[in-house]
Structures are given as structure tokens and as C-alpha cells.
Design a protein around this motif. Sequence first.
Motif, mmCIF file in Angstrom:
data_model
loop_
_atom_site.group_PDB
_atom_site.id
_atom_site.type_symbol
_atom_site.label_atom_id
_atom_site.label_comp_id
_atom_site.label_asym_id
_atom_site.label_seq_id
_atom_site.Cartn_x
_atom_site.Cartn_y
_atom_site.Cartn_z
ATOM 1 N N GLN A 71 80.919 87.636 70.765
ATOM 2 C CA GLN A 71 81.956 88.597 71.136
ATOM 3 C C GLN A 71 83.263 88.186 70.478
ATOM 4 O O GLN A 71 83.763 87.086 70.695
ATOM 5 C CB GLN A 71 82.127 88.661 72.653
ATOM 6 N N GLU A 72 83.835 89.088 69.663
ATOM 7 C CA GLU A 72 85.070 88.796 68.954
ATOM 8 C C GLU A 72 86.255 88.771 69.918
ATOM 9 O O GLU A 72 86.334 89.560 70.856
ATOM 10 C CB GLU A 72 85.320 89.849 67.864
ATOM 11 N N GLY A 73 87.200 87.862 69.644
ATOM 12 C CA GLY A 73 88.430 87.789 70.417
ATOM 13 C C GLY A 73 88.378 86.855 71.607
ATOM 14 O O GLY A 73 89.431 86.488 72.149
ATOM 15 N N VAL A 74 87.188 86.464 72.027
ATOM 16 C CA VAL A 74 87.074 85.565 73.176
ATOM 17 C C VAL A 74 87.418 84.134 72.776
ATOM 18 O O VAL A 74 88.072 83.398 73.525
ATOM 19 C CB VAL A 74 85.658 85.626 73.778
ATOM 20 N N GLY A 75 86.995 83.738 71.586
ATOM 21 C CA GLY A 75 87.237 82.373 71.128
ATOM 22 C C GLY A 75 88.710 82.017 71.099
ATOM 23 O O GLY A 75 89.096 80.900 71.469
ATOM 24 N N GLU A 76 89.557 82.970 70.664
ATOM 25 C CA GLU A 76 90.985 82.723 70.598
ATOM 26 C C GLU A 76 91.565 82.442 71.988
ATOM 27 O O GLU A 76 92.385 81.535 72.157
ATOM 28 C CB GLU A 76 91.695 83.926 69.974
ATOM 29 N N ARG A 77 91.111 83.203 72.970
ATOM 30 C CA ARG A 77 91.629 83.017 74.332
ATOM 31 C C ARG A 77 91.089 81.729 74.961
ATOM 32 O O ARG A 77 91.823 80.993 75.629
ATOM 33 C CB ARG A 77 91.271 84.229 75.187
ATOM 34 N N VAL A 78 89.814 81.452 74.756
ATOM 35 C CA VAL A 78 89.224 80.239 75.323
ATOM 36 C C VAL A 78 89.902 78.993 74.751
ATOM 37 O O VAL A 78 90.241 78.053 75.486
ATOM 38 C CB VAL A 78 87.703 80.206 75.047
ATOM 39 N N TRP A 79 90.117 78.995 73.442
ATOM 40 C CA TRP A 79 90.735 77.826 72.823
ATOM 41 C C TRP A 79 92.187 77.670 73.260
ATOM 42 O O TRP A 79 92.679 76.555 73.443
ATOM 43 C CB TRP A 79 90.654 77.907 71.300
ATOM 44 N N ARG A 80 92.891 78.790 73.453
ATOM 45 C CA ARG A 80 94.258 78.722 73.945
ATOM 46 C C ARG A 80 94.317 78.107 75.344
ATOM 47 O O ARG A 80 95.185 77.284 75.645
ATOM 48 C CB ARG A 80 94.882 80.115 73.967
ATOM 49 N N VAL A 81 93.388 78.490 76.206
ATOM 50 C CA VAL A 81 93.338 77.933 77.558
ATOM 51 C C VAL A 81 93.053 76.436 77.500
ATOM 52 O O VAL A 81 93.708 75.636 78.188
ATOM 53 C CB VAL A 81 92.270 78.656 78.403
ATOM 54 N N LEU A 82 92.090 76.030 76.663
ATOM 55 C CA LEU A 82 91.772 74.615 76.518
ATOM 56 C C LEU A 82 92.976 73.846 75.981
ATOM 57 O O LEU A 82 93.291 72.735 76.461
ATOM 58 C CB LEU A 82 90.576 74.442 75.582
ATOM 59 N N PHE A 83 93.656 74.426 75.017
ATOM 60 C CA PHE A 83 94.842 73.809 74.425
ATOM 61 C C PHE A 83 95.911 73.578 75.497
ATOM 62 O O PHE A 83 96.522 72.507 75.569
ATOM 63 C CB PHE A 83 95.382 74.717 73.316
ATOM 64 N N GLY A 84 96.118 74.577 76.353
ATOM 65 C CA GLY A 84 97.105 74.456 77.417
ATOM 66 C C GLY A 84 96.708 73.460 78.484
ATOM 67 O O GLY A 84 97.543 72.682 78.971
ATOM 68 N N VAL A 85 95.432 73.460 78.858
ATOM 69 C CA VAL A 85 94.934 72.549 79.892
ATOM 70 C C VAL A 85 95.131 71.091 79.476
ATOM 71 O O VAL A 85 95.467 70.234 80.305
ATOM 72 C CB VAL A 85 93.442 72.836 80.179
ATOM 73 N N VAL A 86 94.964 70.805 78.183
ATOM 74 C CA VAL A 86 95.130 69.433 77.703
ATOM 75 C C VAL A 86 96.606 69.094 77.471
ATOM 76 O O VAL A 86 97.087 68.023 77.855
ATOM 77 C CB VAL A 86 94.328 69.227 76.402
ATOM 78 N N LYS B 99 88.304 76.724 63.261
ATOM 79 C CA LYS B 99 86.850 76.571 63.315
ATOM 80 C C LYS B 99 86.322 76.754 64.734
ATOM 81 O O LYS B 99 85.251 77.344 64.933
ATOM 82 C CB LYS B 99 86.455 75.194 62.774
ATOM 83 N N ALA B 100 87.074 76.249 65.709
ATOM 84 C CA ALA B 100 86.624 76.355 67.099
ATOM 85 C C ALA B 100 86.593 77.806 67.561
ATOM 86 O O ALA B 100 85.653 78.219 68.258
ATOM 87 C CB ALA B 100 87.551 75.541 67.999
ATOM 88 N N GLU B 101 87.599 78.590 67.191
ATOM 89 C CA GLU B 101 87.631 79.997 67.592
ATOM 90 C C GLU B 101 86.451 80.764 67.019
ATOM 91 O O GLU B 101 85.808 81.559 67.723
ATOM 92 C CB GLU B 101 88.949 80.634 67.137
ATOM 93 N N VAL B 102 86.139 80.509 65.762
ATOM 94 C CA VAL B 102 84.991 81.174 65.129
ATOM 95 C C VAL B 102 83.689 80.749 65.802
ATOM 96 O O VAL B 102 82.807 81.571 66.066
ATOM 97 C CB VAL B 102 84.953 80.852 63.618
ATOM 98 N N ALA B 103 83.587 79.453 66.103
ATOM 99 C CA ALA B 103 82.363 78.942 66.727
ATOM 100 C C ALA B 103 82.155 79.544 68.115
ATOM 101 O O ALA B 103 81.033 79.925 68.477
ATOM 102 C CB ALA B 103 82.420 77.419 66.803
ATOM 103 N N ILE B 104 83.216 79.644 68.893
ATOM 104 C CA ILE B 104 83.107 80.209 70.247
ATOM 105 C C ILE B 104 82.763 81.691 70.190
ATOM 106 O O ILE B 104 81.919 82.177 70.959
ATOM 107 C CB ILE B 104 84.419 79.983 71.029
ATOM 108 N N ASN B 105 83.396 82.415 69.266
ATOM 109 C CA ASN B 105 83.073 83.841 69.106
ATOM 110 C C ASN B 105 81.607 84.027 68.730
ATOM 111 O O ASN B 105 80.928 84.929 69.222
ATOM 112 C CB ASN B 105 83.967 84.472 68.038
ATOM 113 N N GLY B 106 81.102 83.146 67.843
ATOM 114 C CA GLY B 106 79.703 83.243 67.445
ATOM 115 C C GLY B 106 78.757 82.874 68.578
ATOM 116 O O GLY B 106 77.712 83.504 68.744
ATOM 117 N N LEU B 107 79.146 81.864 69.361
ATOM 118 C CA LEU B 107 78.304 81.428 70.469
ATOM 119 C C LEU B 107 78.189 82.506 71.535
ATOM 120 O O LEU B 107 77.110 82.757 72.078
ATOM 121 C CB LEU B 107 78.876 80.138 71.065
ATOM 122 N N LEU B 108 79.329 83.148 71.830
ATOM 123 C CA LEU B 108 79.335 84.179 72.863
ATOM 124 C C LEU B 108 79.039 85.578 72.315
ATOM 125 O O LEU B 108 78.920 86.534 73.084
ATOM 126 C CB LEU B 108 80.697 84.196 73.573
#
Length: 376
Positions: free
Chosen positions: A171-186, A160-169
Amino acid sequence: RAMLKWFVLAAAAGHVQSFSPAMLGGASMMLTSTRSVSTWSKSAGIRALSSSRSIRGSRAALSALGMQQQQDMRAELRGEDSGAFELSAQSISSWAKFVGVFTVVMGALWVLWIDPQTGFGDDYVRLLSSICSDNSSATMLLLLAIFGVAHSGLASLRSKAEVAINGLLEQEGVGERVWRVLFGVVSLPLALSCIVFFINHRYDGVQLWDVKSSDAVHAMCWVVNFVSFWFLYPSTFNLLEIAAVDKPKFHMWETGIMRITRHPQMVGQLMWCVAHTLWVGNSFMLATSFGLMVHHLFGCWHGDQRLASKYGEAFEAVKSRTSVLPFAAIADGRQVLPDDYYKEFLRAPYIAITVGTVAAYFAHPLMQGYSYLLKW
């Protein structure tokens, strides 16, 4: 010759139980009926040859059926080929980016979490330790619980987060990378805290048994621990996706270690816990193993739920021919191993794991030394 042929064929057909001299008396009669005996022997020979060909034909049919079943199993694969690595498909620029990302992440982790002067890692561990009244076993369980909730919680929100980020920005494919970075940071600092605290306190608690004087037990624990790292979940091999250099995907694997167990990470963790608990032999190690296994057993259920939600019928097909219990699907015939199954392990990721596991064993003194310096 006719008499001898008759005797041999008759004996083979069960008409002659023993040989007696009286049989030789009938030689002249046998010679007069050479043609009929020859005709009969040819007929028997044809029947024997036909039977032999029938047996060979049946064996060939069974062999062909087995090969066809294996081909059908390969054709029906619904998941991905785990551990696949083609050198020709690798990009130098992608791996250069990976090195850059890894360097930046490790530098940030040092400054913001590890370094006692600037990081928050020691404050975090002290806070949890004070909550647990400085009981190291309870603190270890709390560390693992926080990591487990963060790790599994972020994983459950991923789709759900990946879809939401892609919709917010937009741009397809950005949500997957942003969520991966957040996942790693935590996840990274929380996991590191668990590892360092475990190393520093592994001999705390009540000693329940001591087998360290046994070379045989040491060898057994070493082998079990070594093999446990071959049970890493195949997604661990996708370093470019982990670093968000390549677009991260939620994979459904089906070959390699997945043929043995659908949840290799849980099985590998169980093997690691058994080996270390047997060797260390105290209450702290028991508590640590309990916390780790609760998290991984939950991960079995949670992982299946996420795969079913994403892949639907395809996952049900994979689930039907795999098992959580190692080798269970193979034993009851639901999983048919290819003749060249061993080749699914003769791949770069497993070679790297083998080398890395041996190196990590010999690096234990360094790991322990640096952990002691942190005083967590």
C-alpha cells in the motif's frame, strides 16, 4: 536674442571660454545671420534631445534587463517555496487529528519516559552518567552523540525504509507515515533527555569568564539567540507532516531563509551556541556547543548528499545559486533577491516563531523548574 542664443550654445559646445564686452560689438553682424544661427541652434538642440533620449533609453533597457533577470530567477526555481501558508487550504479535520496525535504522543512520552515512577528517562541518564564517571560534560557529549547517531541514522535509512514498508504492506503512502512515527518515537525522548540534562547542569564545569554583570552583553546575547530561531529549517513548519497527519515528504526548499544559506539550521545553531557560550562562560557550555556543532556540520554534508540522491540535477541547480556560508551566494551574484524578498518572511510560520521565541524566553523559569524536578 540670436546673439544670446549663439553665446549660450557656443559656451555649451566649448567654443567660448569667457565673456567679454567685445562680443557685444558683433551684435549687428549676429543680427544679420539670425537665420543661420537659428538653424544651427535647432540642429544642436535636436542632437542634445537625441542624446537625452538615448540615455533614458539605456537606463530603461538596464532596468528592464534587471527585471527580466529577476523574472528568470523566479521562473528557474527548482525547489519549493518555504514557509508558504494559506489559511484557505487548511483542513479543520487535519488539525483536529494533529491535536489528537500530539496529545497521545505527549501522554505516552510522559508515562514511558518522563514520569519517575513509570518512565525510563531517569534510568537512561543515570546509565550514561555512570559510564562517564559522573562527569557532566562527558555525559552531555555522550547524550548528544547518541541522539545524533539515531537522528541522522534514521534519516539516512528513510528512503529505503519507506519503500520497503510500502512493499511489505502493499500500500503506497503507508511507509512514509510509519517511518515518521518511528523517527519521532526514537528522537523525542533522546532530544528531551539532552535538553533537561543541559538545563540542570549548564553551570557545571570550570568557569572561564563571567560577563553576566554587563547589560550590553545580555542584550547582544538575547538578540543573537532570538534571531537564531528564524534560521529554523523550513520543514520544521510542516507540523501536519511531522505528526504524520499529512503524508511526510522529503522537501527541497529554495526561497525565504534558503536564499541566505542552504543550511539555516546549522547557522541558527551556531548563533545559539555563540550566544549561550558567551553568557554562561564555562567548560560545560563549551563541550555542549562542540557536540551540537559537530552534529550540525555533519548534517550539512549529509543533507546535501540526500538531496542530491533524490533530486539529482535539480538539486545541483539549487546548490549552484545558494551557499552554506550566509550571504555568500548573494555577495558573488549567484543568488538574485527579488524586490519583494521581505514578503517571504511575512508569513504565518515566522510570525508564530517570533511569538513562540519571546514566550519561551519568559517561560525559562518554568522550564528550569520542571527540569530540576526530574533530577536528571
